[in-house]
Design an enzyme around this catalytic site. Structure first.
Site, PDB file in Angstrom:
ATOM      1  N   GLU A   1       5.001   9.095   5.784  1.00 10.27           N
ATOM      2  CA  GLU A   1       4.012   9.964   5.130  1.00 10.27           C
ATOM      3  C   GLU A   1       2.667   9.301   5.375  1.00 10.27           C
ATOM      4  OE1 GLU A   1       4.917  12.673   3.675  1.00 10.27           O
ATOM      5  OE2 GLU A   1       7.031  12.369   3.239  1.00 10.27           O
TER       6      GLU A   1
ATOM      7  N   CYS B   1      -3.003  11.621  -1.267  1.00  8.31           N
ATOM      8  CA  CYS B   1      -2.613  12.088   0.068  1.00  8.31           C
ATOM      9  C   CYS B   1      -2.745  13.597   0.180  1.00  8.31           C
ATOM     10  CB  CYS B   1      -1.183  11.670   0.355  1.00  8.31           C
ATOM     11  SG  CYS B   1      -0.025  12.156  -0.937  1.00  8.31           S
TER      12      CYS B   1
HETATM   13  P1  NAP Z   1      -2.045   1.084   4.649  1.00  9.27           P
HETATM   14  O1  NAP Z   1      -3.124   0.137   4.857  1.00  9.27           O
HETATM   15  O2  NAP Z   1      -1.376   1.663   5.848  1.00  9.27           O
HETATM   16  O3  NAP Z   1      -0.978   0.343   3.734  1.00  9.27           O
HETATM   17  C1  NAP Z   1       0.185   0.990   3.307  1.00  9.27           C
HETATM   18  C2  NAP Z   1       1.281  -0.038   3.057  1.00  9.27           C
HETATM   19  O4  NAP Z   1       1.647  -0.656   4.273  1.00  9.27           O
HETATM   20  C3  NAP Z   1       0.830  -1.160   2.137  1.00  9.27           C
HETATM   21  O5  NAP Z   1       1.905  -1.517   1.308  1.00  9.27           O
HETATM   22  C4  NAP Z   1       0.496  -2.267   3.099  1.00  9.27           C
HETATM   23  O6  NAP Z   1       0.578  -3.549   2.518  1.00  9.27           O
HETATM   24  C5  NAP Z   1       1.565  -2.070   4.133  1.00  9.27           C
HETATM   25  N1  NAP Z   1       1.261  -2.611   5.454  1.00  9.27           N
HETATM   26  C6  NAP Z   1       0.049  -2.844   5.999  1.00  9.27           C
HETATM   27  N2  NAP Z   1       0.200  -3.318   7.254  1.00  9.27           N
HETATM   28  C7  NAP Z   1       1.529  -3.383   7.488  1.00  9.27           C
HETATM   29  C8  NAP Z   1       2.317  -3.786   8.603  1.00  9.27           C
HETATM   30  N3  NAP Z   1       1.765  -4.207   9.733  1.00  9.27           N
HETATM   31  N4  NAP Z   1       3.649  -3.727   8.496  1.00  9.27           N
HETATM   32  C9  NAP Z   1       4.236  -3.283   7.370  1.00  9.27           C
HETATM   33  N5  NAP Z   1       3.529  -2.900   6.285  1.00  9.27           N
HETATM   34  C10 NAP Z   1       2.198  -2.942   6.344  1.00  9.27           C
HETATM   35  O7  NAP Z   1      -2.501   2.324   3.774  1.00  9.27           O
HETATM   36  P2  NAP Z   1      -3.317   2.275   2.378  1.00  9.27           P
HETATM   37  O8  NAP Z   1      -4.725   1.931   2.697  1.00  9.27           O
HETATM   38  O9  NAP Z   1      -2.595   1.457   1.387  1.00  9.27           O
HETATM   39  O10 NAP Z   1      -3.208   3.755   1.894  1.00  9.27           O
HETATM   40  C11 NAP Z   1      -4.151   4.729   2.246  1.00  9.27           C
HETATM   41  C12 NAP Z   1      -3.600   5.606   3.314  1.00  9.27           C
HETATM   42  O11 NAP Z   1      -2.338   6.098   2.910  1.00  9.27           O
HETATM   43  C13 NAP Z   1      -4.441   6.832   3.570  1.00  9.27           C
HETATM   44  O12 NAP Z   1      -4.613   6.958   4.949  1.00  9.27           O
HETATM   45  C14 NAP Z   1      -3.627   7.983   3.036  1.00  9.27           C
HETATM   46  O13 NAP Z   1      -3.802   9.183   3.733  1.00  9.27           O
HETATM   47  C15 NAP Z   1      -2.248   7.500   3.175  1.00  9.27           C
HETATM   48  N6  NAP Z   1      -1.357   8.107   2.190  1.00  9.27           N
HETATM   49  C16 NAP Z   1      -0.501   9.058   2.604  1.00  9.27           C
HETATM   50  C17 NAP Z   1       0.360   9.659   1.705  1.00  9.27           C
HETATM   51  C18 NAP Z   1       1.342  10.706   2.151  1.00  9.27           C
HETATM   52  O14 NAP Z   1       2.240  11.058   1.397  1.00  9.27           O
HETATM   53  N7  NAP Z   1       1.177  11.266   3.324  1.00  9.27           N
HETATM   54  C19 NAP Z   1       0.360   9.266   0.369  1.00  9.27           C
HETATM   55  C20 NAP Z   1      -0.563   8.302  -0.033  1.00  9.27           C
HETATM   56  C21 NAP Z   1      -1.405   7.719   0.890  1.00  9.27           C
HETATM   57  P3  NAP Z   1      -0.757  -4.261   1.952  1.00  9.27           P
HETATM   58  O15 NAP Z   1      -1.329  -3.363   0.922  1.00  9.27           O
HETATM   59  O16 NAP Z   1      -0.250  -5.530   1.398  1.00  9.27           O
HETATM   60  O17 NAP Z   1      -1.668  -4.437   3.125  1.00  9.27           O
END
Ligand code: NAP
Length: 690
Positions: free
Chosen positions: A261, A300
């Site tokens: 997602e 999201c």
């Molecule tokens: P993110 O930076 O991609 O982080 C998401 C998760 O992935 C966090 O737990 C993060 O850990 C972890 N992560 C980061 N790098 C990783 C790697 N290389 N390998 C494995 N895990 C890793 O996203 P975010 O900034 O937290 O969230 C915002 C984004 O989420 C927005 O783009 C939004 O559109 C999207 N979102 C989508 C939905 C949906 O249902 N489509 C819902 C909510 C949010 P850390 O926090 O420890 O870095």
């Protein structure tokens, strides 16, 4: 200072090394400390597989549902939820924002508990669809069964909904019987940790069914490296992280399932006829304002693109500016605040950079508000920001996700252009349409459906009942194609089945009955000397059967039934008209008359274990019944479902009405409630008067 811990293999683990502070989004105070977990995370997968999985597989779907319900109730208890609310303020969420996360999350558990009780058997195996007959003589058939995979689900979650995001994934996995390992996003990990601590300390869950790893992304490799074909990864977050996970050998080489997602530039579309002054125009502007400001736009599902007919552009800009002008931005703990800060200063910097990018193809309409009550240097406050596209077809507008209180307004000239602009987002979680002209709405909905996981159609007739554009609901699949990740979550039983292996089992009907626990057509039956309606739920066995006596259906019966019910359809009244029908060879009995006569043949009249008939499933009138036909019924116990604590269980009876030639006139499942043996599981004790 509280240091965020991990919960692995039944114990809490405090990270050993240096920590970094996590700041309150509004005040900048330190809320908690984060540090690398310093654990071998493979141990979490091993514990899930060796302890959690077997413990869950011991439980039936209904037993898991009962546990899930208790966990939901626990999280909704005043003291627990207030503790979570107090922490949630630190993430910048207002009370209303936190309600979605905390009570909404607990609500998903209750919803899944309820659905699992109603829609799944009290068993560990589910049958998917009907039996497939594979031979003419009925000796070779197949059924599809669903059984739990013997792996773990690793959740990697986004920061925005730390409780809901975790529980919405946990609920279907738990019902399916698959243990979860949760990696929360760092900015709000302390809130996910608090929720897991409450659940773990309650002792409600079987050991190993829920673990928490508060780790740095780089540490996750030790977990991902041991995942394979029985495991799954459920990721929510940015497209960039999703791309890294898609390339991980756990997915590419060892076939762990990955559900993504990711980013989504959701749209709201005002239909051509929904001009200013209509209720739908007002609904559109109110929903765009709401979606921009709930959770400070860090959702999201938030509306990022607002499309209006070109002639309405100025009116829409004015109405949206006026709505946004009334939004009070401030500390989320202040009751007067409608929109809190973003989760942190880094997130505000990221959103500001996205706004700058959007300005290549859009002008600012609104980007300021009264921030005099807050410390803008310490808190991640940001004004709601509305832009107006100068070039609605510019890819910048459709590809730049500003994950904050930001949306772009744009005009369209025709429905075809609106569909094209919406699709330029590359696939979204949700779009909402506003209009009461059903022709326009159908064209829009069908035009954009290919690019969406969910479409909400808003008009004045349902607005008061609507849950709104931004609410993913447990019975509906959440997810979207393309840019939105291509994943699917929740969706009622679809979400549960995603954690299970579907297996086509081929064999004799008796073998299939043994595997499924349900009577499969053609398998052996046990003819009863007495009547199976005299057996209690506990004494009755799948396959117990009775062949009734017979009765002849006469013209007088058909005429009397027509008279008493008023059903005078020509085929029951007029010989010549019935003979002209391409379906019948002459006058036929009412199908409902046949069912009623069948009930008269199989029902045991006296007070007994069968308490009620609550419905009929799968009814087919396979052959017409003609006057003079002699019918009897073959009734077989097909499926039993225990209903805990009610004193009765549900029994489905395979029912066939058969004529004098051995042809089946009607086939259906009669659904009954049958009392337990006296004193068993809520049933009354036997009466002493005998
Ligand atoms: P993110 O930076 O991609 O982080 C998401 C998760 O992935 C966090 O737990 C993060 O850990 C972890 N992560 C980061 N790098 C990783 C790697 N290389 N390998 C494995 N895990 C890793 O996203 P975010 O900034 O937290 O969230 C915002 C984004 O989420 C927005 O783009 C939004 O559109 C999207 N979102 C989508 C939905 C949906 O249902 N489509 C819902 C909510 C949010 P850390 O926090 O420890 O870095």
């Amino acid at each position: 200072m509280h240091r965020v811990e991990s919960y692995v293999a039944g114990a809490w683990h405090r990270p050993p090394g240096d920590g970094r502070p996590v700041l309150d989004a509004a005040t900048g105070r330190t809320v908690a400390e984060l540090a690398p977990a310093g654990l071998d995370l493979a141990a979490a997968a091993e514990h899930g597989r060796a302890v959690g999985g077997p413990a869950l597989r011991e439980l039936t779907f209904h037993q898991r549902a009962a546990i899930l319900r208790n966990v939901g109730k626990l999280l909704l208890a005043d003291d627990t939820k207030e503790h979570l609310y107090s922490l949630s303020y630190c993430t910048g969420a207002t009370r209303a924002d936190s309600w979605i996360d905390i009570e909404g999350g607990a609500g998903v558990l209750l919803s899944y508990a309820d659905k699992a009780r109603r829609e799944l058997p009290n068993s560990t195996v589910a049958v998917d669809g009907a039996t497939e007959a594979l031979s003419r003589d009925g000796s070779f058939s197949a059924v599809h069964i669903l059984t739990q995979r013997k792996g773990v689900e690793v959740q990697i979650n986004a920061f925005n909904l730390p409780v809901w995001g975790m529980l919405a994934k946990f609920a279907p996995a738990f019902i399916a019987g698959v243990p979860s390992i949760v990696k929360p996003a760092s900015p709000a990990a302390y809130l996910a940790e608090a929720a897991v601590r409450i659940i773990a300390e309650s002792g409600l869950l079987p050991e190993g069914s829920l673990q928490l790893v508060c780790a740095e992304p780089a540490e996750l490799d030790s977990l991902l490296d041991c995942l394979g074909g029985q495991d799954s990864i459920a990721f929510t977050g940015s497209a960039a992280t999703a791309a890294a996970l898609r390339a991980h050998p756990a997915v590419t080489a060892r076939a762990a399932r990955l559900n993504v997602e990711a980013d989504s530039l959701n749209a709201a579309v005002l239909a051509p006829a929904a001009a200013p002054g209509t209720a739908e125009f007002d609904l559109f502007t109110a929903e765009v304002v709401k979606e921009m400001t709930v959770k400070a736009g860090q959702k999201c599902t938030a509306i990022r693109r607002a499309l209006v007919p070109a002639g309405c552009l100025d009116a829409a800009a004015e109405a949206l500016a006026s709505g946004l002008g009334g939004v009070a931005v401030g500390d989320p703990r202040d009751d007067a605040t409608a929109m809190g800060p973003l989760v942190g200063l880094a997130q505000r910097d990221e959103v500001s950079a996205s706004v700058l990018a959007l300005r290549e193809a859009a002008d600012l309409i609104v980007d300021s508000c009264d921030l005099s009550r807050v410390d803008v240097a310490a808190g991640a406050f940001m004004a709601p920001t509305l832009l107006r596209a100068t070039d609605p077809h510019s890819s910048v507008i459709h590809e730049t996700e500003a994950f904050g209180p930001v949306a772009t307004l744009m005009p369209y000239g025709s429905i075809a252009e609106a569909v094209e602009l919406v699709a330029a987002g590359g696939g979204s979680l949700v779009a909402s349409l506003y209009g009461a002209d059903q022709g326009e709405i159908a064209d829009l909905a069908l035009g954009i459906a290919s690019h969406h996981g969910r479409v909400l159609i808003m008009d004045s007739s349902m607005a008061a009942a609507s849950t709104g554009h931004g609410s993913p609901l447990p019975p509906l699949a959440h997810g979207g194609p393309g840019r939105a990740g291509g994943g699917e979550e929740m969706g009622g039983m679809r979400g549960v089945y995603a954690h299970m292996q579907r297996t086509a089992v081929q064999g004799s009907p008796d073998a299939l009955t043994a595997v499924t626990g349900e009577h499969i057509a053609g398998s052996s039956t046990r003819e009863h000397k007495g009547h199976p309606f005299k057996l209690t739920f506990d004494d009755l066995e799948v396959g117990d059967s009775i062949t009734t006596g017979s009765r002849t259906v006469t013209r007088a019966d058909i005429a009397a039934f027509a008279e008493s019910t008023g059903d005078r359809f020509y085929a029951h009244m007029d010989d010549e008209a019935a003979a002209r029908s391409p379906i019948f060879n002459g006058l036929v009995a009412h199908g409902y008359l046949v069912l009623s006569f069948a009930a008269g043949l199989f029902v045991w009249p006296d007070e007994g274990p069968v308490l009620a008939n609550y419905g009929i499933d799968r009814l087919r009138f396979a052959k017409p019944t003609y006057p003079g036909d002699e019918i009897h019924v073959v009734l077989t116990c097909k499926r039993k479902r225990k209903v805990d604590g009610r004193g009765y269980g549900e029994v489905a009876w395979d029912t066939k009405v058969v004529n004098q030639h051995g042809e089946v006139n009607a086939a259906y499942d009669v659904l009954t409630m049958v009392a337990n043996a006296p004193g068993v599981d809520g049933a009354p004790e036997a009466r002493s008067d005998g």
